[in-house]
Design a protein around this motif. Structure first.
Motif, PDB file in Angstrom:
ATOM      1  N   PRO A 243       0.100  -1.183   0.240  1.00  0.00           N
ATOM      2  CA  PRO A 243      -0.443  -0.381  -0.121  1.00  0.00           C
ATOM      3  C   PRO A 243       1.046   1.144  -0.055  1.00  0.00           C
ATOM      4  CG  PRO A 243      -0.266  -1.709   1.520  1.00  0.00           C
ATOM      5  CD  PRO A 243      -0.070  -2.508   0.974  1.00  0.00           C
ATOM      6  N   MET A 244       0.345   2.156  -0.282  1.00  0.00           N
ATOM      7  CA  MET A 244       1.003   3.478  -0.385  1.00  0.00           C
ATOM      8  C   MET A 244      -0.171   4.525  -0.068  1.00  0.00           C
ATOM      9  SD  MET A 244       2.895   3.620  -4.197  1.00  0.00           S
ATOM     10  CE  MET A 244       3.990   5.407  -3.745  1.00  0.00           C
ATOM     11  N   GLY A 245       0.082   5.048   0.340  1.00  0.00           N
ATOM     12  CA  GLY A 245      -0.341   6.407   0.976  1.00  0.00           C
ATOM     13  C   GLY A 245      -0.024   7.619   1.837  1.00  0.00           C
ATOM     14  N   TRP A 246      -1.091   8.127   3.014  1.00  0.00           N
ATOM     15  CA  TRP A 246      -0.681   8.991   3.761  1.00  0.00           C
ATOM     16  C   TRP A 246      -1.017   8.604   5.461  1.00  0.00           C
ATOM     17  CZ3 TRP A 246      -3.691  12.340   6.272  1.00  0.00           C
ATOM     18  CH2 TRP A 246      -3.483  13.073   7.589  1.00  0.00           C
TER      19      TRP A 246
ATOM     20  N   ALA B  15       0.823   9.456  -8.825  1.00  0.00           N
ATOM     21  CA  ALA B  15       2.533   9.220  -8.103  1.00  0.00           C
ATOM     22  C   ALA B  15       2.053   7.126  -7.923  1.00  0.00           C
ATOM     23  CB  ALA B  15       3.525   9.766  -7.575  1.00  0.00           C
ATOM     24  N   GLY B  16       1.229   7.479  -6.825  1.00  0.00           N
ATOM     25  CA  GLY B  16       0.169   6.102  -6.503  1.00  0.00           C
ATOM     26  C   GLY B  16       0.317   6.235  -4.662  1.00  0.00           C
ATOM     27  N   TYR B  17       0.424   7.229  -4.293  1.00  0.00           N
ATOM     28  CA  TYR B  17      -0.188   7.550  -2.914  1.00  0.00           C
ATOM     29  C   TYR B  17      -1.759   7.502  -2.848  1.00  0.00           C
ATOM     30  CZ  TYR B  17       4.678   8.057  -2.158  1.00  0.00           C
ATOM     31  OH  TYR B  17       6.301   7.778  -2.471  1.00  0.00           O
ATOM     32  N   LYS B  18      -2.572   6.382  -2.434  1.00  0.00           N
ATOM     33  CA  LYS B  18      -4.123   6.669  -2.640  1.00  0.00           C
ATOM     34  C   LYS B  18      -4.419   6.689  -1.199  1.00  0.00           C
ATOM     35  CE  LYS B  18      -3.551   6.400  -7.001  1.00  0.00           C
ATOM     36  NZ  LYS B  18      -4.398   5.140  -7.759  1.00  0.00           N
ATOM     37  N   LEU B  19      -4.051   6.144  -0.208  1.00  0.00           N
ATOM     38  CA  LEU B  19      -4.418   6.243   0.900  1.00  0.00           C
ATOM     39  C   LEU B  19      -4.332   6.835   2.033  1.00  0.00           C
ATOM     40  CD1 LEU B  19      -5.796   4.354   2.603  1.00  0.00           C
ATOM     41  CD2 LEU B  19      -3.408   3.341   4.089  1.00  0.00           C
ATOM     42  N   VAL B  20      -5.405   7.494   2.248  1.00  0.00           N
ATOM     43  CA  VAL B  20      -6.125   8.610   3.531  1.00  0.00           C
ATOM     44  C   VAL B  20      -5.738   8.195   4.299  1.00  0.00           C
ATOM     45  CG1 VAL B  20      -7.144  10.870   3.887  1.00  0.00           C
ATOM     46  CG2 VAL B  20      -5.852  10.427   1.839  1.00  0.00           C
ATOM     47  N   GLN B  21      -5.765   8.128   5.770  1.00  0.00           N
ATOM     48  CA  GLN B  21      -5.447   7.113   7.001  1.00  0.00           C
ATOM     49  C   GLN B  21      -5.668   7.842   7.581  1.00  0.00           C
ATOM     50  OE1 GLN B  21      -3.168   4.624   9.176  1.00  0.00           O
ATOM     51  NE2 GLN B  21      -3.754   4.956  10.260  1.00  0.00           N
ATOM     52  N   LEU B  22      -6.818   7.450   8.815  1.00  0.00           N
ATOM     53  CA  LEU B  22      -6.953   8.444   9.746  1.00  0.00           C
ATOM     54  C   LEU B  22      -7.073   8.020  11.285  1.00  0.00           C
ATOM     55  CD1 LEU B  22      -9.363  10.072   7.822  1.00  0.00           C
ATOM     56  CD2 LEU B  22     -10.576  10.635   9.889  1.00  0.00           C
TER      57      LEU B  22
ATOM     58  N   ASN C  20       9.515  10.178  -6.607  1.00  0.00           N
ATOM     59  CA  ASN C  20      10.687   9.361  -7.459  1.00  0.00           C
ATOM     60  C   ASN C  20       9.934   8.220  -7.972  1.00  0.00           C
ATOM     61  OD1 ASN C  20      12.546   8.112  -8.645  1.00  0.00           O
ATOM     62  ND2 ASN C  20      14.269   9.371  -7.545  1.00  0.00           N
ATOM     63  N   LYS C  21       9.382   8.199  -9.162  1.00  0.00           N
ATOM     64  CA  LYS C  21       8.525   6.803  -9.901  1.00  0.00           C
ATOM     65  C   LYS C  21       9.351   5.929 -10.239  1.00  0.00           C
ATOM     66  CE  LYS C  21       5.695  10.473 -12.528  1.00  0.00           C
ATOM     67  NZ  LYS C  21       5.188  10.945 -14.158  1.00  0.00           N
ATOM     68  N   GLU C  22      10.796   5.984 -10.687  1.00  0.00           N
ATOM     69  CA  GLU C  22      11.822   5.636 -10.590  1.00  0.00           C
ATOM     70  C   GLU C  22      12.167   4.380  -9.128  1.00  0.00           C
ATOM     71  OE1 GLU C  22      15.421   4.737 -13.491  1.00  0.00           O
ATOM     72  OE2 GLU C  22      14.868   7.023 -13.433  1.00  0.00           O
ATOM     73  N   ILE C  23      12.035   5.205  -8.633  1.00  0.00           N
ATOM     74  CA  ILE C  23      12.158   4.300  -6.840  1.00  0.00           C
ATOM     75  C   ILE C  23      10.665   3.467  -6.363  1.00  0.00           C
ATOM     76  CG2 ILE C  23      12.654   4.396  -4.582  1.00  0.00           C
ATOM     77  CD1 ILE C  23      14.817   5.079  -6.312  1.00  0.00           C
ATOM     78  N   ILE C  24       9.768   4.318  -6.597  1.00  0.00           N
ATOM     79  CA  ILE C  24       8.229   3.592  -6.560  1.00  0.00           C
ATOM     80  C   ILE C  24       8.216   2.237  -7.281  1.00  0.00           C
ATOM     81  CG2 ILE C  24       6.050   3.994  -6.937  1.00  0.00           C
ATOM     82  CD1 ILE C  24       6.730   7.158  -6.259  1.00  0.00           C
ATOM     83  N   ALA C  25       8.230   2.730  -8.615  1.00  0.00           N
ATOM     84  CA  ALA C  25       8.480   1.243  -8.859  1.00  0.00           C
ATOM     85  C   ALA C  25       8.977  -0.431  -8.797  1.00  0.00           C
ATOM     86  CB  ALA C  25       8.840   1.838 -10.548  1.00  0.00           C
ATOM     87  N   ILE C  26       9.818   0.205  -8.347  1.00  0.00           N
ATOM     88  CA  ILE C  26      10.358  -0.919  -7.561  1.00  0.00           C
ATOM     89  C   ILE C  26      10.639  -1.338  -6.736  1.00  0.00           C
ATOM     90  CG2 ILE C  26      13.024  -1.605  -6.239  1.00  0.00           C
ATOM     91  CD1 ILE C  26      13.334  -0.948  -9.188  1.00  0.00           C
ATOM     92  N   ASP C  27       9.386  -0.472  -5.598  1.00  0.00           N
ATOM     93  CA  ASP C  27       8.751  -0.639  -4.411  1.00  0.00           C
ATOM     94  C   ASP C  27       7.346  -1.318  -4.527  1.00  0.00           C
ATOM     95  OD1 ASP C  27       7.947  -0.073  -1.349  1.00  0.00           O
ATOM     96  OD2 ASP C  27       5.949   0.587  -2.699  1.00  0.00           O
TER      97      ASP C  27
END
Length: 393
Positions: free
Chosen positions: A30-33, A63-70, A294-301
């Motif tokens: 997962p990616m988010g905040w 960029a892929g960060y889709k989650l907003v977590q309370l 950084n899209k290239e680093i995100i792609a590795i994850d």
């Protein structure tokens, strides 16, 4: 100099398969905040709406960060007359369903927090003995993710038992809700986490007692990174080790250098950790955006092989981390543990590569060319160089 460590499990290419048929929600980390680092438990509807808007406007969502977590602190001080959790009406006047709809309308997902005890860590009503009620409530609101802590009195029930209760309750709702196990005092959750959850914390909080404004350095994330070592074969294919959130652009008393923050982002990507932001995304510098987007680093994850990387070598001066990628290449992180800049060398034989390889620098966004036998780079103190290495036959 300490003895070099080679992780045999990684070299052998072992993998882990979950014992139970838990239905995973996502096949990528997962990616988010998350709200805890910037706001602690002082969250409200306005702040969360502003964060959702900022994630769209800044480009984080795309960029892929889709989650907003309370995180902890969204609830009222007591349950309602029907025994249900509900959002504090002063801080969330329109309720959680309204907020979920607002977040969803911006192409994002919404996450929430609870604990398996009678109280959460911040003293709000936990989910103990209310698992089915809370799961149905979350599903009715349109919640997409639950971080489930281990605070509060639980009448001698084990954390594993209580987390299993909530996992079953969530799955019974029929709504796909990502489930994270947060038992920060346990070093064994990885042994059974994949049976009931999408992800699990591998150790303690990356920043402890944040309300006391501690000094935050690279040692915070390096400590948590070490808690992942040896657990990589239990993760992958929809189940993720979580060494806790990113502290890039940490909002209070942040003593990290720019290079140290790049290093955390790189290492979290190479171990396939969830990329959960802990900064105030409403006000980010260009330098912060350059790291986090950084899209290239995100792609590795997010690589389709879904195979976490591992630490191949460590000594007093450096570490080498390696991750196999879907296209047959390898992502390599060279981490400089020294207090001064240093030239680090990767010997291709250490990673089982042929003598000639093609290398791309993922921070410089440059193809470096063909190399034989080894590759060297000057690396900042407590920093990294991160490359993608492709064998040339």
């Amino acid at each position: 100099m300490k003895k070099t460590v080679i992780l045999v499990a990684f070299v052998a290419g072992l993998s882990f398969t979950a014992k139970a048929q838990y239905k995973v929600v996502t096949t990528r980390p997962p990616m988010g905040w998350m709200s805890w680092f910037p706001f602690i438990d002082k969250i409200d509807e306005k702040k969360i709406m502003e964060v959702a808007d900022a994630m769209v406007k800044s480009g984080l969502r795309d960029a892929g960060y889709k989650l907003v977590q309370l995180d902890d602190g969204w609830m009222a001080a007591n349950r309602d007359a029907q025994g249900r959790q509900y959002a504090d009406t002063a801080r969330f006047p329109h309720g959680m369903k309204f907020l979920a709809d607002y977040v969803h309308a911006r192409g994002l997902k919404i996450g929430i927090y609870s604990s398996n005890g009678m109280k959460t860590c911040a003293g709000y009503p936990g989910s103990y003995d209310h698992e089915e009620t809370d799961a149905k409530t979350y599903a009715g609101w349109g919640i997409d993710y639950l971080k489930y802590d281990a605070c509060g009195e639980k009448e001698k029930h084990t954390d594993r038992e209580l987390h299993t209760r909530m996992s079953k309750a969530l799955q019974a709702t029929g709504r796909p809700i990502m489930f994270e196990i947060c038992i920060f005092s346990s070093g064994e959750t990885h042994l059974w986490g994949a049976e009931i959850a999408d992800m699990w914390r591998t150790g303690g909080d990356i920043v402890k007692f944040i309300e006391r404004t501690p000094e935050v350095t690279y040692k915070n994330w390096y400590t948590n990174l070490n808690q992942v070592v040896g657990k990589e074969n239990y993760a992958g294919n929809g189940h993720w080790n979580d060494p806790d959130n990113l502290i890039v652009d940490y909002p209070r008393n942040n003593k990290q250098t720019y290079e140290e923050q790049k290093a955390q982002f790189s290492l979290w990507a190479v171990v396939s950790a969830p990329l959960i932001l802990g900064n105030d995304v409403r006000s980010m510098s260009g330098a912060t955006k350059a790291i986090l987007m950084n899209k290239e680093i995100i792609a590795i994850d997010q690589d389709a092989a879904t195979t976490p990387g591992a630490r191949l070598l460590t000594d007093d001066k450096r570490e080498i981390w390696v991750k196999r990628l879907k296209d047959g290449s390898k992502a390599i992180v060279l981490f400089n543990k020294q207090d001064t800049d240093a030239t680090l060398t990767l010997n291709f034989k250490d990673i089982g590569a042929v003598e000639k390889v093609k290398i791309r620098d993922l921070w410089a966004h440059q193809d470096k060319g063909l190399f034989s036998r080894s590759y060297s780079a000057k690396v900042a103190s407590h920093g990294v160089t991160m490359i993608k290495l492709k064998e040339v036959k």
